[in-house]
Design a protein around this motif. Structure first.
Motif, PDB file in Angstrom:
ATOM      1  N   LEU A   1      -9.204  55.862  -1.890  1.00 21.01           N
ATOM      2  CA  LEU A   1      -8.993  54.415  -1.741  1.00 21.01           C
ATOM      3  C   LEU A   1      -8.352  53.857  -3.007  1.00 21.01           C
ATOM      4  CD1 LEU A   1      -9.356  51.787  -0.162  1.00 21.01           C
ATOM      5  CD2 LEU A   1     -11.678  51.631  -1.079  1.00 21.01           C
ATOM      6  N   PHE A   2      -8.809  54.349  -4.147  1.00 21.45           N
ATOM      7  CA  PHE A   2      -8.246  53.921  -5.429  1.00 21.45           C
ATOM      8  C   PHE A   2      -6.737  54.161  -5.463  1.00 21.45           C
ATOM      9  CE2 PHE A   2      -6.736  55.059  -9.639  1.00 21.45           C
ATOM     10  CZ  PHE A   2      -7.121  53.965 -10.408  1.00 21.45           C
ATOM     11  N   ARG A   3      -6.317  55.348  -5.076  1.00 22.59           N
ATOM     12  CA  ARG A   3      -4.881  55.666  -5.136  1.00 22.59           C
ATOM     13  C   ARG A   3      -4.076  54.781  -4.185  1.00 22.59           C
ATOM     14  NH1 ARG A   3      -7.128  60.365  -6.549  1.00 22.59           N
ATOM     15  NH2 ARG A   3      -7.487  61.071  -4.412  1.00 22.59           N
ATOM     16  N   GLN A   4      -4.650  54.503  -3.036  1.00 22.79           N
ATOM     17  CA  GLN A   4      -3.990  53.614  -2.081  1.00 22.79           C
ATOM     18  C   GLN A   4      -3.796  52.218  -2.697  1.00 22.79           C
ATOM     19  OE1 GLN A   4      -2.727  54.265   0.999  1.00 22.79           O
ATOM     20  NE2 GLN A   4      -2.090  52.125   0.990  1.00 22.79           N
ATOM     21  N   LEU A   5      -4.831  51.741  -3.374  1.00 22.20           N
ATOM     22  CA  LEU A   5      -4.757  50.405  -3.979  1.00 22.20           C
ATOM     23  C   LEU A   5      -3.730  50.361  -5.103  1.00 22.20           C
ATOM     24  CD1 LEU A   5      -8.578  49.632  -3.954  1.00 22.20           C
ATOM     25  CD2 LEU A   5      -6.828  48.197  -2.878  1.00 22.20           C
ATOM     26  N   ILE A   6      -3.709  51.404  -5.915  1.00 26.70           N
ATOM     27  CA  ILE A   6      -2.738  51.446  -7.022  1.00 26.70           C
ATOM     28  C   ILE A   6      -1.313  51.514  -6.462  1.00 26.70           C
ATOM     29  CG2 ILE A   6      -1.849  52.922  -8.905  1.00 26.70           C
ATOM     30  CD1 ILE A   6      -4.224  51.342  -9.849  1.00 26.70           C
ATOM     31  N   ASP A   7      -1.115  52.298  -5.412  1.00 24.86           N
ATOM     32  CA  ASP A   7       0.216  52.371  -4.790  1.00 24.86           C
ATOM     33  C   ASP A   7       0.659  50.999  -4.300  1.00 24.86           C
ATOM     34  OD1 ASP A   7       0.307  55.031  -5.231  1.00 24.86           O
ATOM     35  OD2 ASP A   7       0.005  55.654  -3.138  1.00 24.86           O
ATOM     36  N   LEU A   8      -0.244  50.297  -3.618  1.00 21.28           N
ATOM     37  CA  LEU A   8       0.098  48.965  -3.103  1.00 21.28           C
ATOM     38  C   LEU A   8       0.377  47.993  -4.251  1.00 21.28           C
ATOM     39  CD1 LEU A   8      -2.495  48.733  -0.200  1.00 21.28           C
ATOM     40  CD2 LEU A   8      -0.001  48.604   0.070  1.00 21.28           C
ATOM     41  N   SER A   9      -0.406  48.121  -5.301  1.00 23.08           N
ATOM     42  CA  SER A   9      -0.227  47.243  -6.450  1.00 23.08           C
ATOM     43  C   SER A   9       1.172  47.433  -7.048  1.00 23.08           C
ATOM     44  CB  SER A   9      -1.311  47.544  -7.489  1.00 23.08           C
ATOM     45  OG  SER A   9      -1.037  46.881  -8.699  1.00 23.08           O
ATOM     46  N   GLU A  10       1.572  48.685  -7.180  1.00 26.36           N
ATOM     47  CA  GLU A  10       2.906  48.981  -7.733  1.00 26.36           C
ATOM     48  C   GLU A  10       4.005  48.512  -6.786  1.00 26.36           C
ATOM     49  OE1 GLU A  10       4.085  50.267 -10.644  1.00 26.36           O
ATOM     50  OE2 GLU A  10       2.038  49.927 -11.354  1.00 26.36           O
TER      51      GLU A  10
ATOM     52  N   PHE B   1      -4.334  43.828  -5.628  1.00 25.27           N
ATOM     53  CA  PHE B   1      -4.675  45.212  -5.253  1.00 25.27           C
ATOM     54  C   PHE B   1      -5.225  45.979  -6.464  1.00 25.27           C
ATOM     55  CE2 PHE B   1      -1.298  44.604  -1.862  1.00 25.27           C
ATOM     56  CZ  PHE B   1      -2.158  44.723  -0.787  1.00 25.27           C
ATOM     57  N   GLY B   2      -4.570  45.776  -7.605  1.00 18.23           N
ATOM     58  CA  GLY B   2      -4.982  46.503  -8.814  1.00 18.23           C
ATOM     59  C   GLY B   2      -6.390  46.137  -9.264  1.00 18.23           C
ATOM     60  N   ALA B   3      -6.787  44.886  -8.989  1.00 17.67           N
ATOM     61  CA  ALA B   3      -8.125  44.443  -9.401  1.00 17.67           C
ATOM     62  C   ALA B   3      -9.196  45.258  -8.679  1.00 17.67           C
ATOM     63  CB  ALA B   3      -8.300  42.964  -9.086  1.00 17.67           C
ATOM     64  N   TYR B   4      -8.986  45.478  -7.380  1.00 16.32           N
ATOM     65  CA  TYR B   4      -9.974  46.262  -6.629  1.00 16.32           C
ATOM     66  C   TYR B   4      -9.953  47.722  -7.073  1.00 16.32           C
ATOM     67  CZ  TYR B   4     -11.113  42.177  -3.998  1.00 16.32           C
ATOM     68  OH  TYR B   4     -11.569  40.928  -3.675  1.00 16.32           O
ATOM     69  N   ALA B   5      -8.784  48.198  -7.445  1.00 13.64           N
ATOM     70  CA  ALA B   5      -8.710  49.574  -7.952  1.00 13.64           C
ATOM     71  C   ALA B   5      -9.547  49.694  -9.225  1.00 13.64           C
ATOM     72  CB  ALA B   5      -7.252  49.964  -8.215  1.00 13.64           C
ATOM     73  N   GLU B   6      -9.362  48.759 -10.140  1.00 15.06           N
ATOM     74  CA  GLU B   6     -10.115  48.829 -11.398  1.00 15.06           C
ATOM     75  C   GLU B   6     -11.612  48.643 -11.144  1.00 15.06           C
ATOM     76  OE1 GLU B   6      -8.612  46.403 -14.607  1.00 15.06           O
ATOM     77  OE2 GLU B   6     -10.123  47.161 -16.001  1.00 15.06           O
ATOM     78  N   GLY B   7     -11.940  47.825 -10.163  1.00 16.77           N
ATOM     79  CA  GLY B   7     -13.356  47.655  -9.790  1.00 16.77           C
ATOM     80  C   GLY B   7     -13.986  48.987  -9.402  1.00 16.77           C
ATOM     81  N   LEU B   8     -13.227  49.795  -8.684  1.00 17.77           N
ATOM     82  CA  LEU B   8     -13.770  51.088  -8.242  1.00 17.77           C
ATOM     83  C   LEU B   8     -14.021  52.039  -9.417  1.00 17.77           C
ATOM     84  CD1 LEU B   8     -11.660  51.703  -4.987  1.00 17.77           C
ATOM     85  CD2 LEU B   8     -14.043  50.927  -5.149  1.00 17.77           C
ATOM     86  N   VAL B   9     -13.251  51.873 -10.496  1.00 16.47           N
ATOM     87  CA  VAL B   9     -13.494  52.711 -11.681  1.00 16.47           C
ATOM     88  C   VAL B   9     -14.900  52.433 -12.222  1.00 16.47           C
ATOM     89  CG1 VAL B   9     -12.749  53.289 -14.027  1.00 16.47           C
ATOM     90  CG2 VAL B   9     -11.020  52.706 -12.279  1.00 16.47           C
ATOM     91  N   ASP B  10     -15.208  51.159 -12.385  1.00 17.52           N
ATOM     92  CA  ASP B  10     -16.546  50.820 -12.893  1.00 17.52           C
ATOM     93  C   ASP B  10     -17.636  51.233 -11.900  1.00 17.52           C
ATOM     94  OD1 ASP B  10     -15.752  49.960 -15.339  1.00 17.52           O
ATOM     95  OD2 ASP B  10     -15.848  47.815 -14.899  1.00 17.52           O
ATOM     96  N   ASP B  11     -17.345  51.107 -10.616  1.00 16.58           N
ATOM     97  CA  ASP B  11     -18.340  51.530  -9.620  1.00 16.58           C
ATOM     98  C   ASP B  11     -18.632  53.022  -9.769  1.00 16.58           C
ATOM     99  OD1 ASP B  11     -18.290  48.949  -8.674  1.00 16.58           O
ATOM    100  OD2 ASP B  11     -16.853  49.391  -7.068  1.00 16.58           O
TER     101      ASP B  11
END
Ligand code: ARG
Length: 449
Positions: A135-144, A169-179
Motif C-alpha cells: 500500500l505504501f508503494r502505491q501511495l508513493i507512486d500516486l504522490s509522484e 497521498f504522500g502523507a498517508y504513505a509517511e503515516g504507514l512508516v510510523d505505524d
C-alpha cells in the motif's frame, strides 16, 4: 469424548460447551504452529534424554504428516475434542501409540498455547508488514504521479491554503512508516519464546529452553517463567495497539475519500463498477468500500481497550478467560489485511480532478501566498497581512495561482525519497528471514538432529 485431563468424572455438557466456546474454530488458525511447537519441544526432549531417538523419529514423522494435512486444509478439530492441543496429541497417539503419549513431558497447555499464539502472531504480523509495504508503494507512486495537481487544504474544514495530491497521498504513505514502527515494537515483544514455562512455574525436568528458542527462530526468550505466562494478554494488547495504529491511518484515509468523492468536493472519482448504487435513487454512486473500511478500522481502534478491559485485573498466573482474547484479536488480523488489500485495489483505480482550483471559491487559498510575496518584496509581514486582508474585504483580491514551496516536505519538495528510505529501514528491522529459515529447518529435517 475424553479430555487430555480426564480421569474418571465426565464433565457436564453445559460446562463443557460454555468453556470450550469458539476454541474449535479459532484454534484451527493455530494448528500449524501447534505442530511446530511440538517439533521443537520433542527435539529438545530427546536432547535432554526424555525421549529416545526411535520415539522421536516416529513422533516427528507423524507430526510432519499432520503439518502437511493442515497446510492442505485436511485438518479439523473433532466434535468433543477441546482444542487444537488435544486434537494433535490425540491423532499422534491414535496413529503411533505410546510414543505419542510422551510428547507432553515438561509442557503444559498453558505454555503450549502461549508459544502457538506467538508463532501465529509472527506470521500475521509478517503478512501485515508486507501488505502495508505494498500500500505504501502505491501511495508513493500516486504522490509522484500527481505531484503537480493542486488541491485545497483545509483547517476547521474551511478553505485554508493550497495543498496537492502529491502531499495528500504522500502523507498517508509517511503515516504507514510510523505505524510500522509500532508493529516493529509489537514484533519484538512477540518474538520471544515462552515455551518451557509449562503451567507458568517451570518444570523439574532439565529443559533446554535456549534450544527451543533457536529451533523456533525466536530472537530471545521470556526468561522468567512467571513473566512468560504474563505475556498472554500483554502480547495481544501491544499487537492490538499496533494494528490500531494502521487502522487509524486507513480510517482517516477512508473519510477523506468519502468527502473528496462527494459531489460538493468532487476531487476524486472511481470507475462505476467500484462504487455501489441505491435501490431508490437511480443516480447514486456510493463510496461503500471506503465506508465499510472506515467502520472496520474504527472498530479496530477499540481493540486495545477491549483487551485491556479483559485482562486488567487478572493476577499473575494462567486464567481461563485468556482464551477469549483469541475471539477478539484473530478476526482483527483478517479485517486489517482485507482493508489493506482493498485500499490498495481502490487506489489503483482512483482518478484525480486536475482543475479543482479553477473554481473561484478557492481563490482565498492563495491569501498567504500573496502576503508572502509582498514580504519577499520588502513589506513587513503584519503590513502585508493587512493589505491583502483589505483587498479581500473590498472584493479586489486577484491572486496569482502559482505556488512556489521549496522547503522539506512541502508541495514543491515532497521528500518522497526520504520517506521511502525510512520505510525501507523499518521493514529491514524485521528479521523475517531468520524466522523463515528456522521454520524450514524444523519442518524439513528436525528429526535428524
Ligand atoms: N484453550 C485454552 C486457552 O486458550 C488452552 C489452555 C488450557 N489450559 C488450561 N489450564 N485449561 O487458554
Amino acid at each position: 469424548m475424553s479430555k487430555l485431563w480426564q480421569k474418571t468424572t465426565n464433565v457436564d455438557t453445559l460446562v463443557e460447551n460454555f468453556t470450550v466456546g469458539h476454541d474449535r474454530e479459532l484454534d484451527r488458525q493455530m494448528a500449524a504452529f501447534d505442530v511446530l511447537g511440538s517439533l521443537a519441544h520433542t527435539t529438545m526432549l530427546q536432547s535432554i534424554g526424555l525421549m529416545d531417538a526411535a520415539d522421536l523419529a516416529l513422533v516427528q514423522r507423524e507430526l510432519k504428516v499432520i503439518y502437511a494435512d493442515i497446510q492442505n486444509g485436511n485438518f479439523t478439530i473433532e466434535e468433543g475434542v477441546e482444542d487444537v492441543h488435544s486434537q494433535v496429541e490425540m491423532l499422534l497417539t491414535q496413529r503411533i501409540g505410546d510414543a505419542g503419549k510422551k510428547i507432553h513431558s515438561g509442557r503444559s497447555r498453558n505454555d503450549q498455547v502461549l508459544v502457538d499464539l506467538k508463532l501465529f502472531f509472527r506470521s500475521q504480523l509478517q503478512q501485515i508488514v508486507e501488505d502495508t509495504g505494498k500500500l505504501f508503494r502505491q501511495l508513493i507512486d500516486l504522490s509522484e504521479q500527481h505531484k503537480d495537481v493542486l488541491l485545497p487544504g483545509y483547517t476547521h474544514l474551511q478553505v485554508a491554503m493550497p495543498s496537492s495530491f502529491g502531499l495528500w497521498f504522500g502523507a498517508y504513505a509517511e503515516g504507514l512508516v510510523d505505524d510500522l514502527e509500532m508493529v516493529l515494537a509489537a514484533w519484538k515483544i512477540t518474538n520471544k519464546n515462552p515455551l518451557g514455562s509449562a503451567a507458568g512455574y517451570g518444570s523439574s525436568f532439565p529443559l533446554n529452553r535456549t534450544l527451543t528458542t533457536q529451533l523456533l527462530g525466536f530472537e530471545s526468550l521470556n526468561h522468567n517463567v512467571v513473566y512468560a505466562q504474563m505475556g498472554r494478554g500483554k502480547t495481544e494488547r501491544v499487537i492490538a495497539q499496533a494494528l490500531s495504529s494502521i487502522a487509524a491511518t486507513l480510517a482517516k484515509m477512508a473519510i477523506d475519500q468519502c468527502l473528496y468523492l462527494s459531489q460538493n468536493f468532487a476531487f476524486v472519482s472511481y470507475p462505476e463498477n467500484l462504487t455501489t448504487g441505491s435501490s431508490i435513487m437511480p443516480h447514486k454512486k456510493n463510496p461503500d468500500v471506503w465506508e465499510i473500511m472506515r467502520g472496520k478500522c474504527n472498530r479496530m481502534q477499540a481493540l486495545p481497550n477491549d483487551i485491556a478491559m479483559m485482562t486488567t485485573n487478572l493476577p499473575s498466573g494462567y486464567h481461563r478467560e485468556l482464551q477469549l482474547l483469541k475471539e477478539v484479536l484473530f478476526p482483527a488480523f483478517t479485517d486489517l489485511i482485507d482493508c489493506l488489500h482493498m485500499a490498495n485495489f481502490m487506489l489503483q483505480n482512483i482518478s484525480v480532478n486536475k482543475n479543482i482550483l479553477d473554481d473561484p471559491k478557492y481563490a482565498y487559498l492563495f491569501s498567504v501566498e500573496e502576503v508572502n510575496k509582498a514580504v519577499l518584496n520588502g513589506t513587513p509581514f503584519r503590513d502585508a497581512y493587512k493589505q491583502i486582508g483589505l483587498e479581500i474585504e473590498q472584493g479586489n483580491f486577484n491572486p496569482d495561482k502559482t505556488v512556489n514551496h521549496t522547503h522539506e516536505g512541502s508541495i514543491g519538495n515532497l521528500n518522497n525519497a526520504e520517506i521511502t528510505a525510512a520505510m525501507e529501514k523499518v521493514v529491514q528491522s524485521f528479521d523475517f528471514k531468520k524466522v523463515e529459515q528456522a521454520i524450514k529447518e524444523l519442518v524439513g529435517k528436525s528429526e535428524s538432529r
